[in-house]
Design an enzyme around this catalytic site. Structure first.
Site, PDB file in Angstrom:
ATOM      1  N   ASP A 153      -2.809   3.449   8.325  1.00  0.00           N
ATOM      2  CA  ASP A 153      -1.694   3.827   7.441  1.00  0.00           C
ATOM      3  C   ASP A 153      -1.269   5.274   7.636  1.00  0.00           C
ATOM      4  O   ASP A 153      -0.924   5.978   6.686  1.00  0.00           O
ATOM      5  CB  ASP A 153      -2.064   3.568   5.976  1.00  0.00           C
ATOM      6  N   ASP A 158      -7.247  -1.829  -0.007  1.00  0.00           N
ATOM      7  CA  ASP A 158      -6.305  -2.770   0.575  1.00  0.00           C
ATOM      8  C   ASP A 158      -7.075  -4.048   0.880  1.00  0.00           C
ATOM      9  O   ASP A 158      -8.066  -4.017   1.616  1.00  0.00           O
ATOM     10  CB  ASP A 158      -5.718  -2.164   1.855  1.00  0.00           C
ATOM     11  N   HIS A 192      -6.066  -0.984   8.458  1.00  0.00           N
ATOM     12  CA  HIS A 192      -5.112  -0.136   9.171  1.00  0.00           C
ATOM     13  C   HIS A 192      -5.275   1.319   8.736  1.00  0.00           C
ATOM     14  O   HIS A 192      -5.698   1.593   7.612  1.00  0.00           O
ATOM     15  CB  HIS A 192      -3.687  -0.588   8.873  1.00  0.00           C
ATOM     16  N   HIS A 232       0.805  -1.221   0.000  1.00  0.00           N
ATOM     17  CA  HIS A 232       0.000   0.000   0.000  1.00  0.00           C
ATOM     18  C   HIS A 232       0.840   1.274   0.000  1.00  0.00           C
ATOM     19  O   HIS A 232       0.299   2.362  -0.213  1.00  0.00           O
ATOM     20  CB  HIS A 232      -0.973   0.001   1.183  1.00  0.00           C
ATOM     21  N   ASP A 278      -9.320  -0.203   4.325  1.00  0.00           N
ATOM     22  CA  ASP A 278      -8.128  -0.756   4.948  1.00  0.00           C
ATOM     23  C   ASP A 278      -8.455  -1.197   6.367  1.00  0.00           C
ATOM     24  O   ASP A 278      -9.305  -0.588   7.032  1.00  0.00           O
ATOM     25  CB  ASP A 278      -7.038   0.329   4.996  1.00  0.00           C
ATOM     26  N   GLU A 322      -1.964  -5.033  -1.667  1.00  0.00           N
ATOM     27  CA  GLU A 322      -1.731  -5.932  -0.523  1.00  0.00           C
ATOM     28  C   GLU A 322      -2.297  -7.343  -0.715  1.00  0.00           C
ATOM     29  O   GLU A 322      -2.489  -8.065   0.253  1.00  0.00           O
ATOM     30  CB  GLU A 322      -2.260  -5.316   0.782  1.00  0.00           C
ATOM     31  N   ASP A 326      -6.590  -6.328   2.860  1.00  0.00           N
ATOM     32  CA  ASP A 326      -6.729  -6.700   4.270  1.00  0.00           C
ATOM     33  C   ASP A 326      -7.860  -5.941   4.957  1.00  0.00           C
ATOM     34  O   ASP A 326      -8.164  -6.197   6.128  1.00  0.00           O
ATOM     35  CB  ASP A 326      -5.405  -6.569   5.024  1.00  0.00           C
TER      36      ASP A 326
END
Length: 303
Positions: free
Chosen positions: A128, A227, A126, A97, A124, A272, A229
């Site tokens: 980031d 992303d 996360h 990412h 996402d 990702e 994930d």
């Protein structure tokens, strides 16, 4: 007929585990090109960009593989910028990412050039939003949002000679459920809109997407940075940093269909995907399925 430019960026220099560099080809194996062509798009697959190998070294001054991340993001910036100049819809296939720094910097420069507003939907697990001074790992794939806001190494925050690339009002973070303490402070200080999993649980994905897509008009360039994930690892195991409790298949489909309904999607990152951790390419197949919905395939049958 709309033209989609596929831009492979096969690197994992920003990631915590190896394997995301194989993501672009896994998407091709899963039938991405054919799925887009079947939706009546003209697809130009530019193949994979070239950049430095992953040296797999320890962080230096809180940053791992900075030189390599700069070079890869420059390659992505140049390719996405060229696609936009040609009037194409760029689809950047990662890779990790951190590559969104180059991709979204190019999109932001395009918007400044043509006088459009920008809305970024960042899907996402996360946030980031780490800085080199607070990151527990030094992995640059945990820093792209902060870099795009102008907080990071000079070489990563000034593509197109403009800093910051985007402003807090331009971005919506969706599906977040793993945030470091320093990131929380950064997000609050910047005033970003975050629709974390608690919010999604309480208000539902439809309300989340209605809010995230609010106030869009024909003068808005809509960019999606997805992303893999973000999704629950039960349906998307092929990611390097899986976090339990993500959106379900149906919630993800609703997101894609509501974005498609706007008719404003103008650029995309898909990142990702880690085939080394996948099971029979099922995460790549899921990614292609979601991309089809993002580009207009719908389950809606009611009048």
């Amino acid at each position: 007929m709309k033209t989609i430019s596929l831009i492979g960026a096969p690197t994992d220099v920003g990631a915590s585990v190896r394997g995301a560099g194989m993501g672009p080809d896994a998407l091709r194996v899963a039938g991405l090109n054919e799925a887009l062509a079947a939706r009546q798009f003209h697809v130009i697959d530019h193949g994979n960009l070239h950049g430095p190998a992953n040296p797999w070294q320890q962080p230096v001054n809180g940053l791992r593989h900075l030189k390599e991340a700069i070079d890869w993001n420059q390659a992505v910036y140049d390719a996405v910028n060229q696609a936009l100049i040609q009037g194409h819809l760029p689809m950047m296939l990662g890779g990790d990412h951190c590559l969104a720094i180059g991709s979204i910097s190019a999109v932001a420069a395009h918007c400044r050039r043509i006088g459009k507003k920008l809305r970024v939907l960042w899907f996402d697990a996360h946030a980031d939003s780490n800085l080199s001074t607070i990151s527990p790992t030094g992995n640059i794939h945990g820093m792209p949002v902060a870099c795009l806001m102008g907080h990071g190494p000079q070489e990563l925050i000034s593509y197109a000679g403009h800093t910051p690339a985007i402003h807090p009002a331009d971005i919506r973070l969706i599906g977040i459920r793993s945030v470091d303490a320093g990131e929380k402070k950064f997000i609050h200080d910047m005033g970003m809109q975050v629709f974390d999993m608690r919010y999604i649980d309480e208000y539902g994905m439809r309300n989340v997407m209605s809010s995230a897509l609010a106030d869009l008009d024909a003068d808005t360039h809509l960019h999606v940075s997805f992303d893999m994930d973000c999704l629950d690892p039960g349906i998307a195991p092929g990611v390097g940093t899986a976090v339990l409790g993500g959106p379900t298949y149906r919630e993800a489909q609703l997101c894609m269909e509501m974005i498609a309904d706007t008719g404003l999607l103008a650029s995309l990152d898909l990142v990702e995907l880690n085939p080394a951790l996948d099971i029979r390419n099922q995460t790549a197949i899921l990614a292609v399925d979601l991309i089809e919905s993002l580009f207009g395939k719908s389950t809606l049958v009611r009048m």
